[in-house]
Scaffold this motif. Structure first.
Motif, PDB file in Angstrom:
ATOM      1  N   GLY A  22     -20.133  -9.677 -17.110  1.00 27.50           N
ATOM      2  CA  GLY A  22     -19.234 -10.663 -16.518  1.00 27.50           C
ATOM      3  C   GLY A  22     -19.201 -11.941 -17.315  1.00 27.50           C
ATOM      4  N   ASP A  23     -18.175 -12.759 -17.021  1.00 24.99           N
ATOM      5  CA  ASP A  23     -18.039 -14.012 -17.768  1.00 24.99           C
ATOM      6  C   ASP A  23     -17.767 -15.211 -16.879  1.00 24.99           C
ATOM      7  N   GLY A  24     -17.891 -15.054 -15.579  1.00 28.12           N
ATOM      8  CA  GLY A  24     -17.628 -16.184 -14.701  1.00 28.12           C
ATOM      9  C   GLY A  24     -18.351 -16.067 -13.384  1.00 28.12           C
ATOM     10  N   LEU A  37     -27.430  -7.735 -15.527  1.00 32.55           N
ATOM     11  CA  LEU A  37     -26.129  -8.346 -15.775  1.00 32.55           C
ATOM     12  C   LEU A  37     -26.080  -8.814 -17.220  1.00 32.55           C
ATOM     13  N   PHE A  38     -25.024  -8.470 -17.912  1.00 31.63           N
ATOM     14  CA  PHE A  38     -24.729  -9.051 -19.210  1.00 31.63           C
ATOM     15  C   PHE A  38     -23.796 -10.225 -18.925  1.00 31.63           C
ATOM     16  N   ALA A  39     -24.258 -11.436 -19.176  1.00 30.45           N
ATOM     17  CA  ALA A  39     -23.514 -12.643 -18.819  1.00 30.45           C
ATOM     18  C   ALA A  39     -23.057 -13.387 -20.068  1.00 30.45           C
ATOM     19  N   VAL A  65     -24.334 -17.945 -16.369  1.00 34.68           N
ATOM     20  CA  VAL A  65     -25.739 -17.959 -16.771  1.00 34.68           C
ATOM     21  C   VAL A  65     -26.527 -18.943 -15.914  1.00 34.68           C
ATOM     22  N   THR A  66     -25.992 -20.126 -15.711  1.00 32.50           N
ATOM     23  CA  THR A  66     -26.667 -21.132 -14.901  1.00 32.50           C
ATOM     24  C   THR A  66     -26.860 -20.640 -13.473  1.00 32.50           C
ATOM     25  N   PHE A  78     -24.586 -12.352 -23.741  1.00 35.78           N
ATOM     26  CA  PHE A  78     -23.930 -11.620 -24.817  1.00 35.78           C
ATOM     27  C   PHE A  78     -22.827 -12.474 -25.412  1.00 35.78           C
ATOM     28  N   ARG A  79     -22.540 -12.202 -26.695  1.00 31.60           N
ATOM     29  CA  ARG A  79     -21.447 -12.881 -27.395  1.00 31.60           C
ATOM     30  C   ARG A  79     -20.215 -11.986 -27.448  1.00 31.60           C
ATOM     31  N   ASN A  80     -20.456 -10.678 -27.602  1.00 26.58           N
ATOM     32  CA  ASN A  80     -19.351  -9.711 -27.713  1.00 26.58           C
ATOM     33  C   ASN A  80     -19.847  -8.366 -27.202  1.00 26.58           C
ATOM     34  N   PHE A  81     -18.952  -7.388 -27.154  1.00 22.76           N
ATOM     35  CA  PHE A  81     -19.330  -6.102 -26.590  1.00 22.76           C
ATOM     36  C   PHE A  81     -20.274  -5.317 -27.492  1.00 22.76           C
ATOM     37  N   TYR A  82     -20.354  -5.663 -28.756  1.00 20.45           N
ATOM     38  CA  TYR A  82     -21.331  -5.028 -29.640  1.00 20.45           C
ATOM     39  C   TYR A  82     -22.744  -5.362 -29.170  1.00 20.45           C
ATOM     40  N   ASP A  83     -22.983  -6.591 -28.721  1.00 15.18           N
ATOM     41  CA  ASP A  83     -24.301  -6.974 -28.193  1.00 15.18           C
ATOM     42  C   ASP A  83     -24.676  -6.088 -27.004  1.00 15.18           C
ATOM     43  N   ILE A  84     -23.712  -5.850 -26.121  1.00 17.69           N
ATOM     44  CA  ILE A  84     -23.953  -5.011 -24.945  1.00 17.69           C
ATOM     45  C   ILE A  84     -24.248  -3.575 -25.380  1.00 17.69           C
TER      46      ILE A  84
END
Length: 106
Positions: A22-24, A37-39, A65-66, A78-84
């Motif tokens: 997620g991103d939000g 969770l990948f945040a 994240v906070t 994570f920065r991008n889906f490669y990290d995941i």
């Protein structure tokens, strides 16, 4: 979270490992139902809060994240889906446990 909850409630021997990206802050309820969770970090934003009809106060809404740090939700940034993908491959190969992967901010 409603789609994830039935899987989260399965008996341990039937329950799959639950991962979520997620991103939000809208992803927080789903994140609480998962094992990891990948945040996406750095997604805080300025949001106006109306005080009067003609006056607004700008405030920063904290990022996902906070919120995870405050709520003790296991996460990994994570920065991008490669990290995941890299992390999931390591978990699947047994090189990394889900608990170890939940290392917070990277």
């Amino acid at each position: 979270s409603l789609e994830i909850r039935p899987y989260a409630r399965l008996p341990a021997e039937e329950r799959p490992v639950l991962l979520y990206a997620g991103d939000g802050v809208s992803d927080l309820s789903a994140a609480k139902e998962t094992d990891l969770l990948f945040a996406k970090a750095g997604r805080g934003m300025l949001t106006p809060i109306p005080l009067l009809s003609w006056v607004s106060l700008l405030t920063v809404v904290p990022d996902l994240v906070t919120f995870c740090e405050r709520e003790k939700v296991p996460f990994r940034t994570f920065r991008n889906f490669y990290d995941i993908l890299t992390t999931v491959k390591d978990i699947a190969a047994g090189k990394l446990s889900v608990k170890e992967a939940a290392s917070g901010r990277q």
